[in-house]
Design a protein around this motif. Sequence first.
Motif, PDB file in Angstrom:
ATOM      1  N   ARG A   9       0.829  -1.202   0.000  1.00 22.72           N
ATOM      2  CA  ARG A   9       0.000   0.000   0.000  1.00 22.72           C
ATOM      3  C   ARG A   9       0.869   1.260   0.000  1.00 22.72           C
ATOM      4  N   ARG A  10       2.174   1.110  -0.061  1.00 22.70           N
ATOM      5  CA  ARG A  10       3.014   2.318  -0.044  1.00 22.70           C
ATOM      6  C   ARG A  10       2.849   3.104  -1.347  1.00 22.70           C
ATOM      7  N   ILE A  11       2.782   4.411  -1.236  1.00 21.00           N
ATOM      8  CA  ILE A  11       2.588   5.269  -2.408  1.00 21.00           C
ATOM      9  C   ILE A  11       3.840   6.131  -2.594  1.00 21.00           C
ATOM     10  N   TYR A  12       4.312   6.182  -3.816  1.00 19.85           N
ATOM     11  CA  TYR A  12       5.485   7.004  -4.124  1.00 19.85           C
ATOM     12  C   TYR A  12       5.051   8.224  -4.940  1.00 19.85           C
ATOM     13  N   ARG A  13       5.868   9.269  -4.846  1.00 19.30           N
ATOM     14  CA  ARG A  13       5.611  10.446  -5.686  1.00 19.30           C
ATOM     15  C   ARG A  13       6.663  10.451  -6.788  1.00 19.30           C
ATOM     16  N   PHE A  14       6.240  10.299  -8.031  1.00 20.99           N
ATOM     17  CA  PHE A  14       7.177  10.351  -9.161  1.00 20.99           C
ATOM     18  C   PHE A  14       7.254  11.785  -9.663  1.00 20.99           C
ATOM     19  N   LEU A  15       8.467  12.254  -9.862  1.00 25.65           N
ATOM     20  CA  LEU A  15       8.676  13.665 -10.170  1.00 25.65           C
ATOM     21  C   LEU A  15       9.537  13.812 -11.422  1.00 25.65           C
ATOM     22  N   VAL A  16       9.068  14.639 -12.374  1.00 24.13           N
ATOM     23  CA  VAL A  16       9.876  14.899 -13.573  1.00 24.13           C
ATOM     24  C   VAL A  16      10.746  16.123 -13.287  1.00 24.13           C
ATOM     25  N   THR A  17      12.049  15.978 -13.385  1.00 25.25           N
ATOM     26  CA  THR A  17      12.957  17.082 -13.057  1.00 25.25           C
ATOM     27  C   THR A  17      13.320  17.889 -14.324  1.00 25.25           C
ATOM     28  N   ALA A  73      -0.416   7.440 -17.981  1.00 24.91           N
ATOM     29  CA  ALA A  73      -0.417   8.490 -16.955  1.00 24.91           C
ATOM     30  C   ALA A  73       0.528   9.642 -17.316  1.00 24.91           C
ATOM     31  N   ILE A  74       1.223   9.544 -18.469  1.00 25.94           N
ATOM     32  CA  ILE A  74       2.188  10.609 -18.797  1.00 25.94           C
ATOM     33  C   ILE A  74       1.850  11.242 -20.156  1.00 25.94           C
ATOM     34  N   ASP A  75       1.922  12.563 -20.172  1.00 26.60           N
ATOM     35  CA  ASP A  75       1.738  13.320 -21.420  1.00 26.60           C
ATOM     36  C   ASP A  75       2.850  14.340 -21.536  1.00 26.60           C
ATOM     37  N   LEU A  76       3.053  14.861 -22.741  1.00 21.28           N
ATOM     38  CA  LEU A  76       4.006  15.968 -22.875  1.00 21.28           C
ATOM     39  C   LEU A  76       3.229  17.272 -22.697  1.00 21.28           C
ATOM     40  N   SER A  77       3.793  18.186 -21.901  1.00 26.47           N
ATOM     41  CA  SER A  77       3.138  19.475 -21.677  1.00 26.47           C
ATOM     42  C   SER A  77       3.323  20.349 -22.923  1.00 26.47           C
ATOM     43  N   PRO A  78       2.606  21.486 -23.009  1.00 25.47           N
ATOM     44  CA  PRO A  78       2.803  22.391 -24.160  1.00 25.47           C
ATOM     45  C   PRO A  78       4.259  22.834 -24.285  1.00 25.47           C
ATOM     46  N   LEU A  79       5.016  22.794 -23.154  1.00 27.04           N
ATOM     47  CA  LEU A  79       6.432  23.184 -23.213  1.00 27.04           C
ATOM     48  C   LEU A  79       7.336  22.027 -23.641  1.00 27.04           C
ATOM     49  N   GLY A  80       6.690  20.883 -23.925  1.00 25.44           N
ATOM     50  CA  GLY A  80       7.467  19.736 -24.401  1.00 25.44           C
ATOM     51  C   GLY A  80       8.132  18.936 -23.295  1.00 25.44           C
ATOM     52  N   LYS A  81       7.640  19.021 -22.063  1.00 25.49           N
ATOM     53  CA  LYS A  81       8.208  18.250 -20.949  1.00 25.49           C
ATOM     54  C   LYS A  81       7.197  17.203 -20.492  1.00 25.49           C
ATOM     55  N   ALA A  82       7.720  16.077 -19.959  1.00 25.21           N
ATOM     56  CA  ALA A  82       6.812  15.037 -19.475  1.00 25.21           C
ATOM     57  C   ALA A  82       6.062  15.521 -18.239  1.00 25.21           C
ATOM     58  N   ARG A  97      -3.127  10.746 -10.495  1.00 21.77           N
ATOM     59  CA  ARG A  97      -4.286   9.895 -10.228  1.00 21.77           C
ATOM     60  C   ARG A  97      -4.224   8.606 -11.046  1.00 21.77           C
ATOM     61  N   ARG A  98      -3.589   8.706 -12.203  1.00 23.16           N
ATOM     62  CA  ARG A  98      -3.486   7.496 -13.034  1.00 23.16           C
ATOM     63  C   ARG A  98      -2.217   6.685 -12.714  1.00 23.16           C
ATOM     64  N   CYS A  99      -1.180   7.364 -12.249  1.00 18.34           N
ATOM     65  CA  CYS A  99       0.128   6.717 -12.035  1.00 18.34           C
ATOM     66  C   CYS A  99      -0.008   5.566 -11.029  1.00 18.34           C
ATOM     67  N   ASP A 100       0.559   4.403 -11.380  1.00 14.80           N
ATOM     68  CA  ASP A 100       0.479   3.224 -10.506  1.00 14.80           C
ATOM     69  C   ASP A 100       1.773   3.007  -9.728  1.00 14.80           C
ATOM     70  N   ASN A 101       2.725   3.931  -9.836  1.00 20.59           N
ATOM     71  CA  ASN A 101       3.991   3.804  -9.082  1.00 20.59           C
ATOM     72  C   ASN A 101       4.830   2.598  -9.525  1.00 20.59           C
ATOM     73  N   CYS A 102       4.662   2.180 -10.773  1.00 18.78           N
ATOM     74  CA  CYS A 102       5.382   0.953 -11.157  1.00 18.78           C
ATOM     75  C   CYS A 102       6.876   1.203 -11.387  1.00 18.78           C
ATOM     76  N   GLY A 103       7.246   2.440 -11.745  1.00 16.16           N
ATOM     77  CA  GLY A 103       8.660   2.776 -11.879  1.00 16.16           C
ATOM     78  C   GLY A 103       9.240   2.557 -13.261  1.00 16.16           C
ATOM     79  N   ILE A 151       9.693   9.057 -24.527  1.00 12.09           N
ATOM     80  CA  ILE A 151       9.754   7.596 -24.331  1.00 12.09           C
ATOM     81  C   ILE A 151       8.795   7.178 -23.218  1.00 12.09           C
ATOM     82  N   CYS A 152       8.804   7.950 -22.122  1.00 12.25           N
ATOM     83  CA  CYS A 152       7.933   7.595 -20.978  1.00 12.25           C
ATOM     84  C   CYS A 152       6.460   7.645 -21.383  1.00 12.25           C
TER      85      CYS A 152
END
Length: 405
Positions: free
Chosen positions: A335-343, A360-369, A374-380, A351-352
């Motif tokens: 049940r542990r939840i991780y926070r994934f962060l794009v730096t 759970a990942i999209d590219l923003s208008p600035l071209g960053k992941a 809410r969708r991320c399953d923390n799979c890594g 690729i991601c």
Amino acid sequence: MVDVDLTVTINGISYPNPLIVASGPSTLNPKAIMKCFENNAGGVVTKTITYDPMQQLQPKPRMYLIGKRELFAGKLYSFYSVDLMSEYEPERWVKFIRDVKREMSRRGIRGGLIASIAGRSYEEWGKLAGMMEDAGADAIEINLSCPHIEGEELMGRAVASRPEAIRNVIKAVKENSSLPVIGKLTPHGANPLELAKIMVSAGVDSLVSTARFQGLVIDAEKLCVVSWGGYGGYGGPWQLPISLSWTAKIVSENLGVPVIGSGGISSGEDIARFILVGADATQCCTAIMLRGHEAISKMISELKDWMNKHGFSKISDFRGMILSKIIKLEDLNRRRIYRFLVTDKCTGCGICVKVCPYHAIDLSPLGKAEINMRRCDNCGLCSSLCPSEAITYALRETKAKQASP
Ligand SMILES: Cc1cc2nc3c(=O)[nH]c(=O)nc-3n(C[C@H](O)[C@H](O)[C@H](O)COP(=O)(O)O)c2cc1C
């Protein structure tokens, strides 16, 4: 730098360090064996000694390296080969072993000399064991692991699926020699832990975990099997985690015999990895064969550096240290939840976005992941694949209730 003590003792035999050169081309005759000791091997296992003429005559060519560039860059490679047993008759080996022992004593070289044997009948197993004791070997290794041997034969991995035959081989060897007997496990087509239990109950004094697999490498352009044209032994550094896992399981079972870790070693750190899961020593073949005997001294010096870095002064300081840290799946808090962060390192390669199984990942208008939490399953998966190491993660919270199994 602290001077470290690398000595290990297995079945009453003292080895100056935990790197034993495994049976293979680097140990095929007295000259090769002496080269191992001159390069500081803790011990040497002879090329397997047999009376079987089928095993004494090698297929040609029989050695095939997959990943030449990777080998020289210190990365993963595979080695495919059908190197059968020693071409020399056992009587010749009696003289070889005597000569090596005499030379070691004359030059004050310490180290264990182990005779690897393979018989075609129980009588022959017994005879070979007696001969090796007379010759002055320190221990006997029984080859019940060679990946090329199949069918009804009484040697190599052909025996691995026949517990009664394993017991009879060990009985014959023990009845004809008082030397410690090392059982070499195949990782292939059998459960090595079950094999280990059978071998120990039949009387082996230590175990090697493990030998290589069998494989088939196809050249899809030339429409043929590479090298000599048939099935071959298949190993390399990629095998290390597989052998480590069997070694950890066998050590955890407390069978009461020392375990020698083997399969995929190519550095001092790899030797340390096996000792961390409880191995008493290690065996290495392929890396030494592909890099030359000098690789032995190099790996030992790497092991010393690693021990110094971690403040260990002897092998027993870290032997088995990792075992208590291996988490059982049933004990894991899922049940542990991780926070994934794009730096800021994100280059927007996408690729991601392509691989995320949860979309759970999209590219923003600035071209960053951008990760949708809410969708991320923390799979890594994204973090482990990101070419620019731009996705990091940290523990966020633990939900109160443990997931039901
Ligand atoms: C070319 C080659 C020849 C080998 N010959 C023998 C042998 O005669 N007897 C034996 O018990 N193992 C033999 N082996 C297996 C090695 O001793 C060792 O168990 C295996 O390769 C796994 O270790 P590694 O990953 O360090 O190579 C051979 C391995 C290779 C690659």
